[in-house]
Write a protein that holds these residues in place. Structure first.
Motif, short mmCIF file in Angstrom:
data_model
loop_
_atom_site.label_atom_id
_atom_site.label_comp_id
_atom_site.label_asym_id
_atom_site.label_seq_id
_atom_site.Cartn_x
_atom_site.Cartn_y
_atom_site.Cartn_z
N GLY A 295 0.82 -1.21 0.00
CA GLY A 295 0.00 0.00 0.00
C GLY A 295 0.86 1.26 0.00
O GLY A 295 0.80 2.07 -0.94
N VAL A 296 1.67 1.43 1.02
CA VAL A 296 2.46 2.66 1.09
C VAL A 296 3.67 2.58 0.17
O VAL A 296 4.07 3.58 -0.43
N LYS B 278 6.20 -10.55 -6.41
CA LYS B 278 5.80 -9.14 -6.30
C LYS B 278 6.67 -8.21 -7.14
O LYS B 278 6.40 -7.01 -7.21
N LEU C 40 2.03 9.03 10.82
CA LEU C 40 1.01 9.95 10.29
C LEU C 40 -0.05 10.31 11.34
O LEU C 40 -0.56 11.43 11.34
N1 LIG Z 1 4.25 5.65 9.87
C1 LIG Z 1 3.16 5.88 9.17
O1 LIG Z 1 2.56 6.94 9.24
C2 LIG Z 1 2.67 4.79 8.25
C3 LIG Z 1 1.75 5.08 7.23
C4 LIG Z 1 1.37 4.02 6.37
C5 LIG Z 1 1.88 2.74 6.56
N2 LIG Z 1 2.76 2.53 7.60
C6 LIG Z 1 3.36 1.22 7.85
O2 LIG Z 1 3.90 0.73 6.67
C7 LIG Z 1 3.81 -0.68 6.66
C8 LIG Z 1 3.10 -1.11 5.39
O3 LIG Z 1 1.77 -0.63 5.43
P1 LIG Z 1 0.82 -0.88 4.18
O4 LIG Z 1 -0.48 -0.29 4.49
O5 LIG Z 1 1.54 -0.50 2.95
O6 LIG Z 1 0.66 -2.46 4.27
P2 LIG Z 1 0.82 -3.57 3.18
O7 LIG Z 1 0.39 -3.12 1.84
O8 LIG Z 1 0.16 -4.77 3.76
O9 LIG Z 1 2.38 -3.79 3.10
C9 LIG Z 1 3.08 -4.49 4.08
C10 LIG Z 1 4.19 -5.25 3.42
O10 LIG Z 1 5.21 -5.49 4.37
C11 LIG Z 1 5.96 -6.62 3.96
N3 LIG Z 1 6.18 -7.53 5.08
C12 LIG Z 1 7.41 -7.94 5.51
N4 LIG Z 1 7.30 -8.77 6.53
C13 LIG Z 1 5.99 -8.93 6.77
C14 LIG Z 1 5.26 -9.70 7.72
N5 LIG Z 1 5.88 -10.48 8.63
N6 LIG Z 1 3.92 -9.63 7.69
C15 LIG Z 1 3.29 -8.86 6.80
N7 LIG Z 1 3.92 -8.09 5.89
C16 LIG Z 1 5.28 -8.14 5.87
C17 LIG Z 1 5.15 -7.32 2.86
O11 LIG Z 1 5.75 -6.97 1.61
P3 LIG Z 1 6.85 -7.94 0.95
O12 LIG Z 1 6.10 -9.18 0.57
O13 LIG Z 1 7.36 -7.17 -0.18
O14 LIG Z 1 7.87 -8.20 2.01
C18 LIG Z 1 3.79 -6.65 2.94
O15 LIG Z 1 3.10 -6.65 1.73
C19 LIG Z 1 3.08 -1.09 7.93
O16 LIG Z 1 4.04 -1.44 8.90
C20 LIG Z 1 2.36 0.17 8.33
O17 LIG Z 1 2.15 0.22 9.71
C21 LIG Z 1 3.15 3.52 8.42
#
Ligand SMILES: NC(=O)c1ccc[n+]([C@@H]2O[C@H](COP(=O)([O-])OP(=O)(O)OC[C@H]3O[C@@H](n4cnc5c(N)ncnc54)[C@H](OP(=O)(O)O)[C@@H]3O)[C@@H](O)[C@H]2O)c1
Length: 326
Positions: free
Chosen positions: A158-159, A184, A264
């Motif tokens: 997603g991000v 991916k 965020l």
């Molecule tokens: N700080 C902020 O403001 C902010 C804002 C948005 C998102 N985030 C963080 O960014 C991360 C991704 O968020 P998203 O919404 O983009 O989620 P998402 O689309 O589900 O992406 C997460 C990705 O992390 C990787 N990953 C590696 N180890 C994993 C595990 N043990 N379990 C699940 N996924 C794992 C996977 O990609 P691969 O298969 O490529 O490894 C997964 O697709 C999260 O940690 C979220 O909390 C933070």
């Protein structure tokens, strides 16, 4: 504030696995001063809501998760002058959550009017959290400069899918993504990365001015090693669930490297006007076609399935939950 009328919402009645999520009836919230209530068409499904559900963030239960929505303004609170009832909007509901519901309340500062931008409400619901974050992380936190190289982890997610595109829009040079599996690589490439590599090959990827890490664990330490002099590592998540990785402060001193954090929710609470501006920038880029989101829709009632897939790392792009047809 809430009324005596009830609405459908998905709630977290207790912390635990995805199965704890329940479709329930709860009181309809009403906007306070400076807030709006939104009739929700779609709510974004995010890793953040998984963390709330697991109890990583201590919130009072039962809790309605949901950090972003798109829909129509239902009511405006005292002092809100630039938004009108019936207007199509996208919004961050990230400060108090509540997006997995028929009605959500948020600060008027955290709303982006959609008007005649031509964006579907499903696409609009996918933008507030990840796309806003992408611009803020690169621009405000990492202070990207034209031509600088950027490495983004979980580039098909997603991000991750937004960070590569935002880097390009902000004038980056080489933009590289990492993914956890071969399957991916192609998806991430389609989001505009110059190169996409497996995360465990990062040692061969060269040096970067900016690295964005939301995976944590070994990827975090390896990222620090890949920073160019004056490079910035932005820590913004821990999707792997690994133990925290200590930052060696003396090493930063000796190597001219910087480690920053971004969240965020905390940013939106502290700087709502700036978060709102970044949201409207993301919405404008999506409307122009320079920022693309890949959206898959599930009905709100299938939030359990959405959470299971997100925490298994089994999604690419963005899942949104359809709450109503508006
Ligand atoms: N700080 C902020 O403001 C902010 C804002 C948005 C998102 N985030 C963080 O960014 C991360 C991704 O968020 P998203 O919404 O983009 O989620 P998402 O689309 O589900 O992406 C997460 C990705 O992390 C990787 N990953 C590696 N180890 C994993 C595990 N043990 N379990 C699940 N996924 C794992 C996977 O990609 P691969 O298969 O490529 O490894 C997964 O697709 C999260 O940690 C979220 O909390 C933070």
């Amino acid at each position: 504030m809430s009324s005596s009328e009830q609405m459908k919402a998905v709630t977290i009645p207790e912390f635990g696995e995805a199965e704890v999520l329940r479709t329930d009836k709860v009181a309809i919230p009403e906007p306070g001063p400076g807030q709006v209530a939104i009739d929700v068409a779609y709510a974004g499904a995010n890793f953040a809501e998984v963390l709330y559900r697991r109890g990583v963030v201590d919130v009072p239960l039962p809790f309605v998760p949901g950090i972003e929505v798109a829909g129509r303004i239902r009511a405006v609170g005292e002092g809100v002058e630039d938004l009108t009832v019936g207007q199509r909007v996208a919004a961050l509901t990230i400060v108090d959550s509540g997006g997995y519901a028929e009605v959500a309340v948020t600060s008027a500062d955290l709303v982006a009017p959609l008007d005649d931008l031509g964006l579907g409400l499903d696409v609009a619901a996918a933008l507030p959290s990840n796309s806003t974050t992408a611009f803020l992380v690169l621009d405000r936190v990492a202070r990207i400069e034209p031509g600088q190289s950027v490495l983004v982890h979980a580039a098909a997610g997603g991000v991750g899918s937004q960070l590569g595109q935002a880097a390009r829009l902000l004038g980056a040079g080489r933009v590289v993504g990492t993914v956890g599996s071969e399957a991916k690589i192609e998806t991430a490439r389609n989001f505009g990365y110059d190169e996409v590599i497996l995360r465990d090959r990062i040692a061969e990827a060269g040096e970067f001015d900016i690295i964005v890490d939301m995976v944590g664990g070994p990827a975090r330490r390896a990222s620090l090693d890949r920073l160019a002099p004056m490079g910035r590592l932005v820590v913004m998540g821990n999707a792997s669930g690994a133990d925290d990785v200590g930052v060696p402060a003396n090493e930063l001193w000796f190597t001219n490297k910087t480690v920053s954090g971004f969240n965020l929710a905390a940013f939106s609470a502290a700087f709502p006007e700036e978060a709102g501006r970044a949201l409207r920038r993301a919405v404008a880029a999506a409307a122009k076609g320079t920022l693309r989101v890949q959206v898959e829709t599930l009905p709100l009632e299938r939030a359990v399935e959405a959470h299971r897939r997100i925490e298994a790392g089994a999604t690419t792009g963005k899942l949104v939950l359809q709450v109503a047809t508006l």
